[in-house]
Write a protein that holds these residues in place. Structure first.
Motif, PDB file in Angstrom:
ATOM      1  N   GLU A 169      81.787  37.467  74.781  1.00 47.91           N
ATOM      2  CA  GLU A 169      82.444  37.709  76.046  1.00 47.91           C
ATOM      3  C   GLU A 169      81.482  38.380  77.012  1.00 47.91           C
ATOM      4  OE1 GLU A 169      86.049  37.255  77.003  1.00 47.91           O
ATOM      5  OE2 GLU A 169      85.395  35.711  75.625  1.00 47.91           O
ATOM      6  N   SER A 188      94.787  41.765  73.754  1.00 48.63           N
ATOM      7  CA  SER A 188      94.106  40.610  73.166  1.00 48.63           C
ATOM      8  C   SER A 188      94.463  40.413  71.700  1.00 48.63           C
ATOM      9  CB  SER A 188      92.589  40.782  73.304  1.00 48.63           C
ATOM     10  OG  SER A 188      92.128  41.884  72.545  1.00 48.63           O
ATOM     11  N   ARG A 227      87.908  37.695  72.530  1.00 51.18           N
ATOM     12  CA  ARG A 227      88.983  37.793  73.514  1.00 51.18           C
ATOM     13  C   ARG A 227      88.939  39.075  74.335  1.00 51.18           C
ATOM     14  NH1 ARG A 227      92.579  35.293  69.335  1.00 51.18           N
ATOM     15  NH2 ARG A 227      93.271  37.385  68.755  1.00 51.18           N
ATOM     16  N   VAL A 250      97.662  37.799  70.965  1.00 50.10           N
ATOM     17  CA  VAL A 250      97.640  36.374  71.286  1.00 50.10           C
ATOM     18  C   VAL A 250      98.386  35.537  70.248  1.00 50.10           C
ATOM     19  CG1 VAL A 250      96.133  34.354  71.518  1.00 50.10           C
ATOM     20  CG2 VAL A 250      95.580  36.472  72.731  1.00 50.10           C
ATOM     21  N   ALA A 282      89.722  40.930  67.241  1.00 52.47           N
ATOM     22  CA  ALA A 282      90.051  40.119  68.411  1.00 52.47           C
ATOM     23  C   ALA A 282      88.897  40.066  69.402  1.00 52.47           C
ATOM     24  CB  ALA A 282      91.297  40.677  69.092  1.00 52.47           C
ATOM     25  N   GLY A 283      88.178  41.173  69.547  1.00 56.84           N
ATOM     26  CA  GLY A 283      87.111  41.223  70.539  1.00 56.84           C
ATOM     27  C   GLY A 283      85.824  40.556  70.099  1.00 56.84           C
ATOM     28  N   ALA A 340      97.629  37.364  78.506  1.00 63.81           N
ATOM     29  CA  ALA A 340      96.804  37.613  79.691  1.00 63.81           C
ATOM     30  C   ALA A 340      97.651  37.964  80.911  1.00 63.81           C
ATOM     31  CB  ALA A 340      95.942  36.395  79.997  1.00 63.81           C
ATOM     32  N   ARG A 378      90.086  44.286  81.947  1.00 63.73           N
ATOM     33  CA  ARG A 378      90.259  43.058  81.162  1.00 63.73           C
ATOM     34  C   ARG A 378      89.416  43.054  79.887  1.00 63.73           C
ATOM     35  NH1 ARG A 378      90.075  41.895  86.550  1.00 63.73           N
ATOM     36  NH2 ARG A 378      91.923  40.915  87.448  1.00 63.73           N
ATOM     37  N   GLY A 379      89.244  44.219  79.298  1.00 61.71           N
ATOM     38  CA  GLY A 379      88.531  44.307  78.030  1.00 61.71           C
ATOM     39  C   GLY A 379      87.021  44.300  78.133  1.00 61.71           C
ATOM     40  N   GLU A 432      98.236  32.872  74.525  1.00 63.40           N
ATOM     41  CA  GLU A 432      97.162  33.306  75.421  1.00 63.40           C
ATOM     42  C   GLU A 432      97.664  33.592  76.824  1.00 63.40           C
ATOM     43  OE1 GLU A 432      93.643  31.007  75.475  1.00 63.40           O
ATOM     44  OE2 GLU A 432      93.493  30.831  73.302  1.00 63.40           O
TER      45      GLU A 432
END
Length: 576
Positions: free
Chosen positions: A20, A192, A186, A195, A180-181, A204, A454-455, A200
């Motif tokens: 990401e 996240s 995500r 999901v 998840a990350g 989000a 947003r992470g 999704e």
């Protein structure tokens, strides 16, 4: 650490998703709503102190009376899941790409995790809690106050409140976020993880944003409470060592000075500020504990570690399942349920932070490190610090039990006064609380910046600093208003919905882990091995034994496959 650190990647596992982006723009709506909500609560506490205190106390009493059992069961579920996942086939899954290496070395990783998780709390309660249980034993314990049996029980309950259960709560939150990350790509935000349950689009959207907003809200108040405790302890230390009057003004000066230091740390980044200060924390804490160990009742401490640990493990099932049904519900709410709620309110912060620093580790390595290393260090800390204070009181060398009347923050300095170089060690203790203050504020602000961006792994520095300043302001305003106790109550109230969120988080994580090829097959049958061996032999027959032998072996292999299919077992799929 686990031997998984050097395992070769599973050839059946995927190479992992693309990374990401490290930086994302802030979520303006989430930042605005979160900031306004926090400021509104702070304004209410400052301007309507009595009404805020009354409402929060009433709500807290209702939660503890009606949902204490939920906190107890939830904490037990998290501990069981940590152990089961660590020893299962899921333990070999790597939190990232299969060829990722850990981002931080073991010492720096443990130091940052420990500093973020419990630094100020252990300084505040490391001596005070054992003394409180020693003077007033927990109901149902069957021991007499101020006796050796009461001392053992005091340490047992301190272990129970500060070791396996809290770190299991942090561990499950951190594992789900790291998976998840880094494994699924995500982002580093709580929504996240959901999901698989929400989809999704909804994760989000606003349902996911509501989860992140609740996490930000809990982090602000949970951390502000700890920062307030840190300011109280530094102020008490300055009063006892220098004679400076312990006052609200001094506490505000301390918060302002340490907040300025936090801003400098935040601008220096995770790999410098937090990492260096966390390592310094570990070094100072180890030096202070070693000093007390050597010059204090050394033999008693050595006897205490195995004795109190064994007592804790022996009674763990009883302690972990105790609710208000057959014991004093008021005491349970003031201690065990209070702690479980406090740890849950910290779970978004500590879980997100330890997930952020755990890229490249396997699940087994992660859970073993998170669950056992800080718990072991905590046991040693309580035995050295709290055990020494108990020994001094039982032998009559010092009236340590009397010091808790001045507050738990005074107990540590009272212990150090009984040893040589008490002024020097008191200053070291205050420095340690200060650095814990800075790393806690830095870590929590980084997490809130990530949740509101947003992470993003590297949120905007101005956003991190803004959250940190807001958090320090919360602590300062509520100290001025005399509302620290009300703030603690509000923190527990925020934790109630988080029990359900955390249970749903665990279910979502397990659903994804079951489908991860890196975990390997769910079962391995003897016929699988026979079929694989026959296929190998077939390959050799093609080159060495000729087509006739190959044809016969192929017929045997086909018969094995047909037998497996008739019994309902999978064939040669990705999970077979």
């Amino acid at each position: 650490m686990s031997t998984d650190a050097h395992e070769s990647p599973d050839p059946a596992a995927p190479s992992g998703p693309s990374r990401e982006p490290d930086s994302e723009p802030p979520d303006t709506a989430l930042v605005a709503i979160g900031g306004i909500a926090v400021l509104a609560v702070v304004a209410w506490a400052a301007l309507g102190k009595h009404s805020f205190d009354r409402v929060s106390r009433t709500a807290l009493g209702w939660v503890l009376s009606n949902f204490g059992w939920l906190f107890v069961i939830g904490a037990d579920v998290f501990l069981v899941l940590c152990v089961v996942i660590a020893v299962s086939r899921f333990g070999r899954v790597r939190l990232g790409r299969d060829d990722d290496d850990p981002e931080f070395g073991d010492l720096a990783w443990i130091a940052m995790m420990f500093s973020a998780g419990m630094g100020i709390g252990l300084m505040f309660y490391g001596v005070g809690e054992p003394l409180l249980h020693f003077v007033t034993p927990p109901p149902g314990s069957g021991v007499t106050a101020n006796t050796p049996a009461a001392a053992r029980t005091a340490l047992e309950y301190s272990f129970f409140h500060w070791t396996l259960h809290p770190w299991a709560i942090y561990g499950m939150a951190g594992l789900a976020l790291a998976y998840a990350g880094f494994r699924k790509g995500r982002g580093n935000r709580l929504s996240s993880v959901f999901v698989p349950l929400l989809g999704e689009e909804r994760a989000a959207g606003w349902p996911g944003r509501a989860i992140d907003l609740l996490a930000v809200f809990a982090t602000v108040f949970g951390t502000a409470t700890s920062l307030g405790l840190g300011a109280l302890q530094v102020s008490k230390g300055l009063n006892l060592t220098t004679g400076v009057r312990d006052s609200r003004s001094l506490e505000l000066i301390i918060i302002a000075a340490l907040s300025a230091a936090f801003v400098l740390s935040a601008f220096s980044g995770l790999h410098r500020g937090v990492k260096w200060l966390s390592t310094l924390n570990i070094a100072l804490a180890a030096a202070l504990a070693a000093f007390v160990f050597v010059l204090g009742p050394t033999v008693f401490i050595l006897n205490t570690i195995p004795s109190a640990t064994g007592s804790y493990l022996h009674d763990l099932l009883l302690l972990a399942t105790r609710t208000g049904a057959f014991t004093d519900a008021k005491w349970l709410g003031a201690w065990t349920v209070f702690y479980w709620a406090w740890w849950l309110s910290w779970a978004p912060f500590v879980g997100t932070f330890i997930a952020r620093i755990s890229r490249g580790r396997t699940i087994r390595q992660f859970l073993v490190g998170v669950l056992l290393v800080p718990s072991g260090a905590t046991v040693v800390w309580f035995c050295v610090m709290g055990g020494s204070a108990l020994r001094l009181d039982m032998t009559g060398a010092a009236d340590m039990a009397g010091t808790v009347k001045q507050g738990a923050e005074a107990s540590l300095f009272a212990l150090l006064e009984t040893l040589p170089l008490d002024v020097v060690t008191a200053w070291i203790a205050m420095l340690l609380v200060m650095t814990y203050f800075i790393t806690s504020a830095d870590s929590a602000s980084l997490v809130m910046g990530s949740l509101s961006s947003r992470g993003a792994l590297h949120p905007r520095t101005w956003l991190v600093v803004t959250w940190g300043v807001l958090m320090a302001t919360v602590a300062a305003v509520l100290l001025v208003a005399g509302g620290l106790q009300s703030l603690q109550s509000a923190t527990i109230l925020v934790a109630l919905p988080f029990v359900l969120v955390m249970l749903a988080l665990c279910w979502s994580l397990l659903r994804e882990l079951r489908e991860d090829p890196g975990a390997g097959p769910a079962r391995h049958h003897a016929l699988h091995g026979l079929r694989d061996a026959l296929r190998t032999m077939v390959g050799e027959a093609l080159t060495e034994q000729g087509p006739v032998r190959h044809h016969r072996l192929r017929r045997v292999a086909d018969s094995v496959r047909e037998r497996e299919e008739s019994e309902g077992r999978p064939g040669s799929g990705p999970q077979g």
